[in-house]
Design a protein around this motif. Structure first.
Motif, PDB file in Angstrom:
ATOM      1  N   VAL A  89       0.869  -1.148   0.022  1.00 50.79           N
ATOM      2  CA  VAL A  89      -0.011  -0.175   0.087  1.00 50.79           C
ATOM      3  C   VAL A  89       0.899   1.177  -0.122  1.00 50.79           C
ATOM      4  O   VAL A  89       0.717   2.247  -0.890  1.00 50.79           O
ATOM      5  CB  VAL A  89      -0.848   0.200   1.185  1.00 50.79           C
ATOM      6  CG1 VAL A  89      -1.654   1.286   1.299  1.00 50.79           C
ATOM      7  CG2 VAL A  89      -1.731  -1.298   1.332  1.00 50.79           C
ATOM      8  N   LEU A  90       2.018   1.147   0.652  1.00 51.27           N
ATOM      9  CA  LEU A  90       2.969   2.249   0.945  1.00 51.27           C
ATOM     10  C   LEU A  90       3.396   2.686  -0.535  1.00 51.27           C
ATOM     11  O   LEU A  90       3.439   3.942  -0.742  1.00 51.27           O
ATOM     12  CB  LEU A  90       4.077   2.048   1.985  1.00 51.27           C
ATOM     13  CG  LEU A  90       5.005   3.058   1.962  1.00 51.27           C
ATOM     14  CD1 LEU A  90       4.471   4.500   2.556  1.00 51.27           C
ATOM     15  CD2 LEU A  90       6.047   2.738   3.102  1.00 51.27           C
ATOM     16  N   PHE A  91       3.866   1.669  -1.307  1.00 58.24           N
ATOM     17  CA  PHE A  91       4.326   1.845  -2.620  1.00 58.24           C
ATOM     18  C   PHE A  91       3.325   2.353  -3.428  1.00 58.24           C
ATOM     19  O   PHE A  91       3.645   3.352  -4.441  1.00 58.24           O
ATOM     20  CB  PHE A  91       4.897   0.691  -3.218  1.00 58.24           C
ATOM     21  CG  PHE A  91       6.104   0.138  -2.550  1.00 58.24           C
ATOM     22  CD1 PHE A  91       7.292   1.083  -2.390  1.00 58.24           C
ATOM     23  CD2 PHE A  91       6.317  -1.435  -2.001  1.00 58.24           C
ATOM     24  CE1 PHE A  91       8.547   0.263  -1.736  1.00 58.24           C
ATOM     25  CE2 PHE A  91       7.476  -1.608  -1.304  1.00 58.24           C
ATOM     26  CZ  PHE A  91       8.425  -0.828  -1.153  1.00 58.24           C
ATOM     27  N   LYS A  92       2.163   2.136  -3.456  1.00 61.46           N
ATOM     28  CA  LYS A  92       0.999   2.560  -4.343  1.00 61.46           C
ATOM     29  C   LYS A  92       0.763   4.081  -3.844  1.00 61.46           C
ATOM     30  O   LYS A  92       0.706   4.950  -4.866  1.00 61.46           O
ATOM     31  CB  LYS A  92      -0.254   1.826  -4.165  1.00 61.46           C
ATOM     32  CG  LYS A  92      -0.067   0.441  -4.834  1.00 61.46           C
ATOM     33  CD  LYS A  92      -1.459  -0.448  -4.774  1.00 61.46           C
ATOM     34  CE  LYS A  92      -1.249  -1.739  -5.503  1.00 61.46           C
ATOM     35  NZ  LYS A  92      -2.625  -2.394  -5.347  1.00 61.46           N
ATOM     36  N   VAL A  93       1.003   4.206  -2.840  1.00 58.85           N
ATOM     37  CA  VAL A  93       0.720   5.769  -2.383  1.00 58.85           C
ATOM     38  C   VAL A  93       1.707   6.763  -2.846  1.00 58.85           C
ATOM     39  O   VAL A  93       1.469   7.667  -3.375  1.00 58.85           O
ATOM     40  CB  VAL A  93       0.662   5.797  -0.519  1.00 58.85           C
ATOM     41  CG1 VAL A  93       0.667   7.337  -0.130  1.00 58.85           C
ATOM     42  CG2 VAL A  93      -0.672   5.039  -0.212  1.00 58.85           C
ATOM     43  N   ILE A  94       3.123   6.291  -2.695  1.00 64.07           N
ATOM     44  CA  ILE A  94       4.083   6.721  -3.246  1.00 64.07           C
ATOM     45  C   ILE A  94       4.234   7.328  -4.784  1.00 64.07           C
ATOM     46  O   ILE A  94       4.336   8.146  -5.346  1.00 64.07           O
ATOM     47  CB  ILE A  94       5.563   6.210  -2.989  1.00 64.07           C
ATOM     48  CG1 ILE A  94       5.693   6.343  -1.382  1.00 64.07           C
ATOM     49  CG2 ILE A  94       6.551   6.739  -3.686  1.00 64.07           C
ATOM     50  CD1 ILE A  94       6.626   5.411  -0.773  1.00 64.07           C
ATOM     51  N   TRP A 135       1.241   7.364  -6.482  1.00 64.19           N
ATOM     52  CA  TRP A 135       0.158   8.137  -6.691  1.00 64.19           C
ATOM     53  C   TRP A 135       0.815   9.640  -6.396  1.00 64.19           C
ATOM     54  O   TRP A 135       0.349  10.500  -7.301  1.00 64.19           O
ATOM     55  CB  TRP A 135      -0.928   7.672  -6.367  1.00 64.19           C
ATOM     56  CG  TRP A 135      -2.022   6.761  -6.759  1.00 64.19           C
ATOM     57  CD1 TRP A 135      -2.105   5.398  -6.360  1.00 64.19           C
ATOM     58  CD2 TRP A 135      -2.675   6.877  -7.703  1.00 64.19           C
ATOM     59  NE1 TRP A 135      -2.806   5.012  -7.378  1.00 64.19           N
ATOM     60  CE2 TRP A 135      -3.454   5.855  -8.108  1.00 64.19           C
ATOM     61  CE3 TRP A 135      -2.853   8.121  -8.560  1.00 64.19           C
ATOM     62  CZ2 TRP A 135      -4.134   5.516  -9.212  1.00 64.19           C
ATOM     63  CZ3 TRP A 135      -3.680   8.092  -9.784  1.00 64.19           C
ATOM     64  CH2 TRP A 135      -4.218   6.872 -10.023  1.00 64.19           C
TER      65      TRP A 135
END
Length: 318
Positions: free
Chosen positions: A2-7, A9
């Motif tokens: 999830v953290l990688f997806k937030v970064i 985005w």
């Protein structure tokens, strides 16, 4: 993940904002790296969309346009083509319980399993079965066992109700029929557990289910048989009590006989002694004088009868 997806985005949004700001105000302040940010953010999102994360308590089944992939995905990160679907399945241990007490088992009512013993006496059993799916066979289970409108748990509830329960009842009935009520109730319970475990293991293999353990938690007699057992126990206890009373009376009788024999022997001895003493006195009258001397304490008598006068004389008068 999830953290990688937030970064990703955030990078993409930054690039878009920077590009929009630059077009809106060509001569104004420019945010740097607008196009690279858009490019990097888009690439990261595409790459992350191809990555599937399978948790430590899960196994994943992959469905492709051509069907279900035979190899499941185990714990970890996996790269999957975007046109494939992922279906997660629980691989942890489930416990199915049948219990006589309301609320203890899977059913809301009393649900002990009743089975006849070798003697034809029916006994009730509280039983728990620990089971799990074979993670390597998750694709087969996914294709052959319906979820039955129960979401991700529906498939497991169907297995418990239609496989675990049915096979457990069958294995328990076949096993208990080889034991007597007393053996099933106490002395052979571990043997029964092990035999049920072996039977149900074999029966559930075809459904790709692994049985880890079977626990026979409690055994119940039916009401009539329990009354008969209690009556028998009371009769046995009364018989033991009477035997003990009889033993005590026998001991008392033996002691009384012993005491009687001792008294008889003592009386015989005393009688014999008197007889011998009488014979001795008859044959030798002087023995009486000797006995008087032996028993005299050295004091003269205080009173003495006068010779033929019937008069008692006090010898202490001075």
């Amino acid at each position: 993940m999830v953290l990688f997806k937030v970064i990703a985005w955030l990078i993409l949004v930054y690039g878009i904002i920077a590009l929009v700001a630059k077009k809106a105000r060509p001569s104004g302040f420019d945010l740097p790296f607008a196009l690279p940010a858009i490019l990097v953010g888009a690439i990261l999102l595409v790459m992350l969309s191809l990555i599937v994360v399978v948790g430590p308590q899960e196994v994943a089944v992959v469905t492709t346009p051509s069907g279900v992939r035979s190899e499941p995905l185990h714990t970890g990160w996996h790269v999957i083509a975007p046109w494939n679907d992922i279906h997660y399945m629980d691989k942890t241990v489930w416990v199915y319980t049948c219990a006589n007490s309301i609320g203890e088992g899977e059913k809301p009512n009393s649900d002990a399993i009743w089975a006849p013993t070798k003697d034809g006496i029916k006994l009730g059993f509280d039983v728990s079965v620990s089971w799990r799916i074979d993670a390597n066979e998750a694709p087969w289970i996914y294709q052959n066992v319906t979820e039955n409108d129960g979401g991700r748990s529906g498939r497991y509830l169907w297995l418990e109700e239609n496989v675990i329960r049915a096979k457990l009842k069958s294995a328990l009935a076949l096993t208990v029929s080889g034991f007597t009520p007393i053996e099933a109730y106490s002395t052979k319970r571990n043997d029964i557990q092990q035999e049920i475990l072996e039977r149900i293991k074999d029966e559930c293999k075809q459904y790709r289910i692994i049985i880890d353990n079977v626990d026979v938690r409690e055994v119940y007699y039916n009401e009539e048989y329990e009354k008969a057992i209690n009556a028998k126990k009371l009769a046995e206890q009364e018989a033991l009590r009477l035997i003990e009373v009889t033993k005590q009376k026998e001991e008392q009788l033996k002691q009384a006989t012993i005491d009687k024999n001792i008294a008889i022997e003592k009386a015989k001895g005393e009688s014999e002694a008197l007889k011998i003493k009488g014979q001795s006195i008859s044959s030798n009258p002087k023995i009486i004088e000797l006995e008087w001397i032996n028993k005299w304490n050295g004091q003269l008598p205080t009173y003495m009868m006068g010779n033929g006068q019937g008069i008692m004389v006090n010898l202490n008068n001075k």
